[in-house]
Design a protein around this motif. Structure first.
Motif, PDB file in Angstrom:
ATOM      1  N   GLY A   1       0.876  -1.179   0.094  1.00  0.00           N
ATOM      2  CA  GLY A   1      -0.022  -0.111   0.020  1.00  0.00           C
ATOM      3  C   GLY A   1       0.879   1.283   0.091  1.00  0.00           C
ATOM      4  O   GLY A   1       0.586   2.154  -0.797  1.00  0.00           O
ATOM      5  N   PRO A   2       1.627   1.379   0.999  1.00  0.00           N
ATOM      6  CA  PRO A   2       2.515   2.592   0.910  1.00  0.00           C
ATOM      7  C   PRO A   2       3.375   2.767  -0.177  1.00  0.00           C
ATOM      8  O   PRO A   2       3.541   3.622  -0.909  1.00  0.00           O
ATOM      9  N   LEU A   3       3.875   1.691  -0.637  1.00  0.00           N
ATOM     10  CA  LEU A   3       4.831   1.747  -1.922  1.00  0.00           C
ATOM     11  C   LEU A   3       3.939   2.282  -3.252  1.00  0.00           C
ATOM     12  O   LEU A   3       4.546   3.117  -4.006  1.00  0.00           O
ATOM     13  N   ILE A   4       2.933   1.704  -3.390  1.00  0.00           N
ATOM     14  CA  ILE A   4       2.148   1.733  -4.365  1.00  0.00           C
ATOM     15  C   ILE A   4       1.625   3.365  -4.427  1.00  0.00           C
ATOM     16  O   ILE A   4       1.659   4.127  -5.447  1.00  0.00           O
ATOM     17  N   ARG A   5       1.177   3.895  -3.215  1.00  0.00           N
ATOM     18  CA  ARG A   5       0.591   5.133  -3.202  1.00  0.00           C
ATOM     19  C   ARG A   5       1.993   6.161  -3.212  1.00  0.00           C
ATOM     20  O   ARG A   5       1.556   7.170  -4.084  1.00  0.00           O
ATOM     21  N   GLY A   6       3.061   5.814  -3.024  1.00  0.00           N
ATOM     22  CA  GLY A   6       4.203   6.661  -3.223  1.00  0.00           C
ATOM     23  C   GLY A   6       4.588   6.728  -4.688  1.00  0.00           C
ATOM     24  O   GLY A   6       4.778   7.725  -5.293  1.00  0.00           O
ATOM     25  N   TYR A   7       4.536   5.480  -5.451  1.00  0.00           N
ATOM     26  CA  TYR A   7       4.652   5.573  -6.917  1.00  0.00           C
ATOM     27  C   TYR A   7       3.747   6.245  -7.463  1.00  0.00           C
ATOM     28  O   TYR A   7       4.134   7.204  -8.302  1.00  0.00           O
ATOM     29  N   ARG A   8       2.596   6.015  -7.160  1.00  0.00           N
ATOM     30  CA  ARG A   8       1.476   6.727  -7.814  1.00  0.00           C
ATOM     31  C   ARG A   8       1.650   8.401  -7.877  1.00  0.00           C
ATOM     32  O   ARG A   8       1.438   9.163  -8.727  1.00  0.00           O
TER      33      ARG A   8
ATOM     34  N   ARG B   1       2.569  13.502 -10.168  1.00  0.00           N
ATOM     35  CA  ARG B   1       3.492  14.745 -10.580  1.00  0.00           C
ATOM     36  C   ARG B   1       4.019  14.846 -11.775  1.00  0.00           C
ATOM     37  O   ARG B   1       4.088  15.890 -12.554  1.00  0.00           O
ATOM     38  N   LEU B   2       4.841  13.511 -12.159  1.00  0.00           N
ATOM     39  CA  LEU B   2       5.581  13.831 -13.461  1.00  0.00           C
ATOM     40  C   LEU B   2       4.623  13.901 -14.790  1.00  0.00           C
ATOM     41  O   LEU B   2       5.013  14.580 -15.471  1.00  0.00           O
ATOM     42  N   ARG B   3       3.429  13.073 -14.454  1.00  0.00           N
ATOM     43  CA  ARG B   3       2.474  13.306 -15.345  1.00  0.00           C
ATOM     44  C   ARG B   3       1.918  14.557 -15.810  1.00  0.00           C
ATOM     45  O   ARG B   3       1.902  15.174 -16.908  1.00  0.00           O
ATOM     46  N   SER B   4       1.407  15.221 -14.607  1.00  0.00           N
ATOM     47  CA  SER B   4       0.955  16.555 -14.832  1.00  0.00           C
ATOM     48  C   SER B   4       1.933  17.619 -15.413  1.00  0.00           C
ATOM     49  O   SER B   4       1.456  18.278 -16.270  1.00  0.00           O
ATOM     50  N   GLU B   5       3.163  17.494 -14.825  1.00  0.00           N
ATOM     51  CA  GLU B   5       4.130  18.515 -15.335  1.00  0.00           C
ATOM     52  C   GLU B   5       4.189  18.243 -16.809  1.00  0.00           C
ATOM     53  O   GLU B   5       4.559  19.361 -17.416  1.00  0.00           O
ATOM     54  N   ARG B   6       4.342  17.214 -17.317  1.00  0.00           N
ATOM     55  CA  ARG B   6       4.674  16.830 -18.483  1.00  0.00           C
ATOM     56  C   ARG B   6       3.508  17.222 -19.568  1.00  0.00           C
ATOM     57  O   ARG B   6       3.535  17.896 -20.391  1.00  0.00           O
ATOM     58  N   LEU B   7       2.342  17.001 -19.032  1.00  0.00           N
ATOM     59  CA  LEU B   7       1.095  17.418 -19.824  1.00  0.00           C
ATOM     60  C   LEU B   7       1.046  19.065 -19.778  1.00  0.00           C
ATOM     61  O   LEU B   7       0.706  19.590 -20.881  1.00  0.00           O
ATOM     62  N   VAL B   8       1.584  19.835 -18.708  1.00  0.00           N
ATOM     63  CA  VAL B   8       1.627  21.140 -18.922  1.00  0.00           C
ATOM     64  C   VAL B   8       2.513  21.486 -20.077  1.00  0.00           C
ATOM     65  O   VAL B   8       2.185  22.505 -20.843  1.00  0.00           O
TER      66      VAL B   8
END
Length: 627
Positions: free
Chosen positions: A239-246, A251-258
């Motif tokens: 759970g913690p690892l998946i949440r950290g990954y997501r 963040r990476l996805r939103s930055e790139r989409l901008v």
């Protein structure tokens, strides 16, 4: 929108990278590169030839209308038509040949760049792997290096071909008016500015996001590999690892989409400018036709030339932007390849002794790891006599691992020196030091290879027909293990590949010990050699080790005093210093740190003592299977 950074320093840096890329390409595939460039140049001229032939064909057909059916009429139209067909066919043939040449060239380049990265990774200083900024650079070089070189070749080839095409078509357009090619250039400027600006923005974002990408990759490794599978399940870490990954990926996805959104808006504005210029030029040509200053062939040729020039200009600008972007990314590859080690061979290296006569000495050694202010060792002195087995014991953080790294010359001391038979370690060639030193590290590699390969990796230069393999496995106590494997020494170890057999921790350690013994070296360093063994396996191995060590100089780093007590000399480390030295009996009698720890270990192991810390009889269960 800010202009791209075209300062003198940046232009010079770009030129240096461009030259380095050309040198790299030439070194990797010179003949393929010459052939590729020649074919691209020919392919670049063909569109202009088609434009010229289009005018010829249409004017010929216009002339032939009304001339009747005769060979002269057919000849007027047939010659330019056949030539046009030949050019079309040549385009298709060249396209296939260029693709074949490009694939061959890319294969050579990919292998060459990968080999450069692997060679550099094996020669950089050990500190490279112990600093986060170096891991960032390694990730940038590995993840983008080969890919960006191949993309740069592809984009550079496209830019070359389109440049030749533009020049050829420009010659045709100049015949209609000098201002028309200038109008094309004006319409291209906004597009080029947008491409350069946003490619630089993309590179800046990608570089800054490297730590976040590496962290996300790390979470992915923890969630998907065997090494962490047990703890992830037992501690419910999924759970913690998946949440950290997501969270990182979001963040990476939103930055790139901008970035992509802003880039799309910029390109739309540039396209509007280009469309307006096109409208002006085409309106002028139609007006010329109305005035009778242009033939039907002129109209067709001009329309084809101008629209093709615009298309090719767009392709050229995209390729130019990609070349610029890829050159930015290639900076990381060249930065990595330009790393220079500080631990290097001396100008005239001395031969490392085949057999030690005096031993190893640490003389007033002070050392701190790069980027830190605390000394791992300070004023450290120690003697390891030739032909003796010396044990180093001490708490975690006492400096034992640092001691090994200096002895292997992964680092050089800040002050003082390490000598072998009175010669400073820095006066030997690095390869000689490491070839003459056999090391078992605390966490040795588990090579997913056969048992024989696992052992022979201890010294790849040994003749495969040498009996040393058997001697090494017997000395390590791994002979029974190898003999009971399904295919003996040819058995594949580990479960990464089909048919592999997994070993226990103790069995892997015995294989690693055999690998260390396989090398006939005068100096043997064993870091926690019995940490994965049970007490019975430890005793059996120690009995063998006395025979295997022979006249070698051996150093054992251990937390187990039952292992240390068999050494000729025991040194106790604390806080980067030797605080006690002597044989086991001498140290027990001193009633210092060693005696206190010995008493604690014997009580925990189930011994009855005689009162002086020495064991009387073992209360552990009877012997069972080895680890």
């Amino acid at each position: 929108m800010r202009k791209p950074d075209l300062s003198r320093e940046n232009v010079r840096a770009w030129a240096v990278r461009a030259r380095a890329t050309v040198d790299l390409l030439w070194s990797a595939a010179p003949l393929w590169t010459v052939l590729w460039l020649a074919l691209l140049a020919v392919q670049g001229v063909l569109p202009a030839a088609l434009v010229a032939l289009t005018k010829w064909v249409i004017d010929a057909m216009n002339m032939a209308v009304g001339m009747g059916r005769s060979w002269d009429t057919v000849e007027v139209v047939a010659v330019p038509t056949l030539l046009m067909g030949g050019v079309f066919l040549l385009q298709r043939v060249l396209g296939g040949v260029i693709q074949w040449v490009s694939v061959a060239q890319s294969e050579y380049v990919e292998d060459y760049v990968t080999n450069l990265v692997q060679q550099k990774a094996s020669t950089v200083d050990f500190e490279f792997y112990e600093a986060p900024e170096y891991h960032d650079l390694m990730e940038q070089a590995q993840s983008q290096g080969t890919t960006r070189v191949l993309q740069l070749i592809q984009n550079g080839g496209s830019l070359l071909q389109t440049s030749v095409t533009l020049f050829s078509i420009g010659v045709i357009l100049i015949g209609y008016g000098l201002w028309i090619p200038l109008a094309l250039i004006v319409s291209a400027v906004p597009v080029l500015a947008v491409v350069l600006y946003y490619n630089r923005q993309q590179h800046t974002w990608w570089t800054g996001a490297t730590p976040r990408r590496r962290r996300a990759q790390y979470y992915g490794i923890l969630l998907t590999t065997m090494q962490s599978a047990a703890e992830v399940r037992m501690n419910r870490l999924d759970g913690p690892l998946i949440r950290g990954y997501r969270a990182l990926r979001e963040r990476l996805r939103s930055e790139r989409l901008v970035l992509v959104r802003n880039q799309a808006l910029g390109r739309f504005g540039a396209a509007v400018v280009s469309l307006l210029v096109t409208g002006v030029v085409m309106g002028w040509v139609v007006w010329q036709a109305f005035a009778g200053d242009a033939t039907l062939g002129d109209l067709a040729a001009f329309y084809q030339a101008f629209t093709q020039a615009q298309t090719v200009t767009g392709t050229a600008l995209t390729s130019a932007g990609a070349v610029y972007a890829n050159s930015l990314f290639l900076r990381h590859l060249f930065d990595f390849l330009d790393l220079e080690p500080r631990v290097v061979d001396p100008p005239g290296p001395k031969p490392f002794p085949a057999q030690l006569t005096e031993g190893v000495r640490f003389e007033d050694v002070t050392f701190s790891y790069p980027g830190t202010t605390r000394n791992a060792l300070e004023g450290f002195s120690l003697e390891i006599p030739a032909g003796k087995t010396v044990a180093i014991v001490g708490e975690n953080g006492a400096g034992k691992s640092t001691f090994i790294k200096l002895l292997c010359r992964f680092y050089d001391p800040d002050q003082g020196r390490v000598t072998v038979d009175g010669t400073d370690l820095r006066e030997f060639a690095l390869a000689d030091v490491r070839r003459r030193t056999a090391v078992l590290f605390q966490f040795p590699m588990r090579y997913q290879m056969t048992a024989e390969q696992n052992v022979r990796l201890g010294d790849p230069d040994v003749d495969p027909e040498s009996p040393r393999f058997r001697e090494a496995v017997v000395g390590a106590g791994a002979d029974a293990l190898v003999d009971r494997l399904p295919k003996g020494e040819e058995t594949l170890l580990g479960r990464w590949f089909e048919g592999g057999v997994e070993l226990s921790g103790g069995e892997w350690q015995r294989v690693a010990l055999a690998r260390a013994f396989y090398r006939e070296s005068p100096l043997v360093i064993l870091d926690e050699p019995t940490s994965f063994m049970d007490s019975w396996a430890e005793n059996e191995w120690l009995d063998r080790f006395d025979h295997v060590a022979g006249d070698r100089t051996a150093l054992i780093i251990t937390h187990r005093f039952t292992t240390a007590m068999r050494a000729d000399i025991i040194h106790v480390m604390n806080g980067g210093q030797i605080v006690e030295s002597g044989t086991h009996d001498e140290l027990v009698e001193q009633r210092g740190r060693y005696a206190e720890s010995w008493a604690t270990q014997t009580r925990q192991a189930g011994f009855e003592g005689r009162g002086d810390g020495a064991p009387a009889r073992e209360l552990a269960p009877p012997p069972g299977p080895n680890a």
